[in-house]
Scaffold this motif. Structure first.
Motif, PDB file in Angstrom:
ATOM      1  N   ILE A  14      -7.123   0.671   4.282  1.00 27.93           N
ATOM      2  CA  ILE A  14      -6.319   1.697   3.602  1.00 27.93           C
ATOM      3  C   ILE A  14      -6.264   2.962   4.449  1.00 27.93           C
ATOM      4  O   ILE A  14      -5.206   3.583   4.621  1.00 27.93           O
ATOM      5  N   TRP A  32      -4.441   8.909  -5.464  1.00 23.56           N
ATOM      6  CA  TRP A  32      -5.199   7.763  -4.974  1.00 23.56           C
ATOM      7  C   TRP A  32      -6.291   8.195  -4.011  1.00 23.56           C
ATOM      8  O   TRP A  32      -6.105   9.116  -3.212  1.00 23.56           O
ATOM      9  N   ARG A  79       2.588   1.730  -3.458  1.00 19.72           N
ATOM     10  CA  ARG A  79       1.649   2.203  -4.478  1.00 19.72           C
ATOM     11  C   ARG A  79       1.271   3.669  -4.238  1.00 19.72           C
ATOM     12  O   ARG A  79       1.181   4.465  -5.174  1.00 19.72           O
ATOM     13  N   THR A  80       1.050   4.017  -2.969  1.00 23.62           N
ATOM     14  CA  THR A  80       0.637   5.383  -2.644  1.00 23.62           C
ATOM     15  C   THR A  80       1.716   6.394  -3.024  1.00 23.62           C
ATOM     16  O   THR A  80       1.423   7.455  -3.587  1.00 23.62           O
ATOM     17  N   CYS A 118      -5.396  -2.997  -4.271  1.00 20.72           N
ATOM     18  CA  CYS A 118      -4.635  -3.880  -3.377  1.00 20.72           C
ATOM     19  C   CYS A 118      -5.448  -5.051  -2.828  1.00 20.72           C
ATOM     20  O   CYS A 118      -4.903  -5.902  -2.126  1.00 20.72           O
ATOM     21  N   MET A 132      -7.490   2.686  -3.993  1.00 17.87           N
ATOM     22  CA  MET A 132      -6.385   1.905  -3.449  1.00 17.87           C
ATOM     23  C   MET A 132      -6.875   0.559  -2.920  1.00 17.87           C
ATOM     24  O   MET A 132      -6.203  -0.467  -3.077  1.00 17.87           O
ATOM     25  N   VAL A 187       0.835  -1.201   0.000  1.00 16.69           N
ATOM     26  CA  VAL A 187       0.000   0.000   0.000  1.00 16.69           C
ATOM     27  C   VAL A 187       0.873   1.255   0.000  1.00 16.69           C
ATOM     28  O   VAL A 187       0.622   2.203  -0.754  1.00 16.69           O
TER      29      VAL A 187
END
Length: 362
Positions: free
Chosen positions: A129, A113, A101-102, A122, A118, A98
């Motif tokens: 999240i 995002w 990706r963020t 994920c 998200m 997470v």
């Protein structure tokens, strides 16, 4: 003879090295884990704790701690230990996914995002999240602006102005001077609905304009008192009139140091001629794009918040009267803004900001 505590021997396998090198190269995420990985990689090369600490800007105690953790548990020893309480349902790998990706990507159809996007990407819940983002103080929906000054004399001007704040000259007055231009006299298209129990004040979103005015202001850095003057236009002619007002309101025996920005009206021949005849006046210009150095900007923010933003004025005369009344009330019990940071602290902060900007890849 060797003295002191024995140093934990670090032997790294090929598989461990690959994982450590991957962790150490993280550009943005898990910086604590990246530091620990670098410690072990240096230790595997035979460096002692003190040398490693100097290379990585940490302490020998920290280096020794992670040496021992690695010697006991390998790469797993570098991960944060579980904390007391209800066991986490999310694994470290999911949390890292997470975070990566963020911070290192963006969704295909958006600039940032959301928890919903998200969670879908994920395979987690929105609440999961949200908890991860809160834990790491991440807020993708928020954005702030910044601007770095390109003034070639930035350092010299910062030292000059901060010096006036922290160590003003004897027998002198330091005034922060600026103009707040284009202040609009605004009237709502319908009467306000006043606040009452259970209901906040309400107003229409649209308004009628009734002209503009400009406020010239000079803030005394020592006492917090303000000299103000409203004028219909914003030219060097009006600025010279305001300088006359300042001259009339300050003791004749004192030198006057004016802190100003680089607006063109402050540097015209008209102003230069006025200054030549009054050698006790000294001008100090802030760096370009650095108006935050001028303390009167902080006073303007208070004026906007307390008087202008929610004010209703049906003419520029009403607006100017409200501004003058606010200045009079302020001067009855003035409180100076106290400057704390030294020039070195400011320059170090700017240097760190520049480094972060360069490291971001932009």
């Amino acid at each position: 003879m060797h003295r002191g505590r024995p140093v934990a021997v670090v032997i790294v396998t090929a598989k461990q090295r690959l994982e450590l090198e991957a962790w150490s190269r993280r550009p943005k995420t898990a910086q604590a884990l990246a530091l620990r990985s670098k410690i072990i990689l240096f230790a595997a090369e035979g460096w002692n704790n003190k040398t490693i600490a100097e290379k990585l800007a940490t302490t020998p105690h920290t280096v020794g701690k992670w040496r021992k953790r690695f010697a006991c548990a390998g790469n797993d020893g570098l991960l944060d230990e579980p904390r007391p309480g209800t066991p986490r349902k999310l694994s470290d790998k999911q949390v890292e996914q997470v975070l990566a990706r963020t911070l290192e990507s963006q969704p295909e159809a958006a600039t940032h995002w959301s928890t919903r996007d998200m969670a879908k990407a994920c395979g987690l819940s929105q609440s999961s999240i949200s908890r991860i983002w809160r834990a790491f103080s991440l807020a993708p929906h928020r954005s702030e602006t910044f601007k770095l000054s390109k003034d070639p004399l930035f350092i010299e001007k910062v030292r000059d102005i901060v010096g006036l704040y922290l160590d003003p000259p004897d027998r002198a007055l330091v005034l922060c001077v600026d103009e707040k231009s284009q202040i609009q006299a605004l009237d709502r298209t319908a009467p306000l609905l006043p606040m009452r129990p259970g209901q906040i004040e309400r107003r229409t979103h649209d308004y009628a304009r009734h002209g503009t005015t400009t406020l010239f202001a000079a803030l005394d850095t020592k006492t917090g008192e303000l000299i103000g003057q409203t004028q219909s236009r914003h030219r060097s002619v009006e600025f010279r009139k305001f300088l006359d007002t300042i001259e009339q309101n300050v003791p004749q025996q004192l030198d006057v140091h004016l802190i100003l920005d680089n607006y063109g009206t402050h540097k015209t021949q008209l102003i230069q001629s006025w200054l030549v005849k009054r050698p006790r006046f000294h001008l100090h210009f802030t760096p370009t794009s650095a108006s935050w150095l001028n303390l009167v900007e902080r006073w303007f923010a208070q004026l906007t918040d307390k008087q202008l933003r929610r004010g209703v004025h049906r003419s520029t005369k009403e607006l100017e009267s409200a501004i003058k009344s606010y200045i009079q009330q302020h001067n009855k019990d003035p409180k100076p803004f106290v400057w704390h940071k030294t020039a070195d602290q400011i320059l170090e902060s700017v240097a760190r900001s520049c480094t972060r900007t360069l490291d971001s890849g932009h």
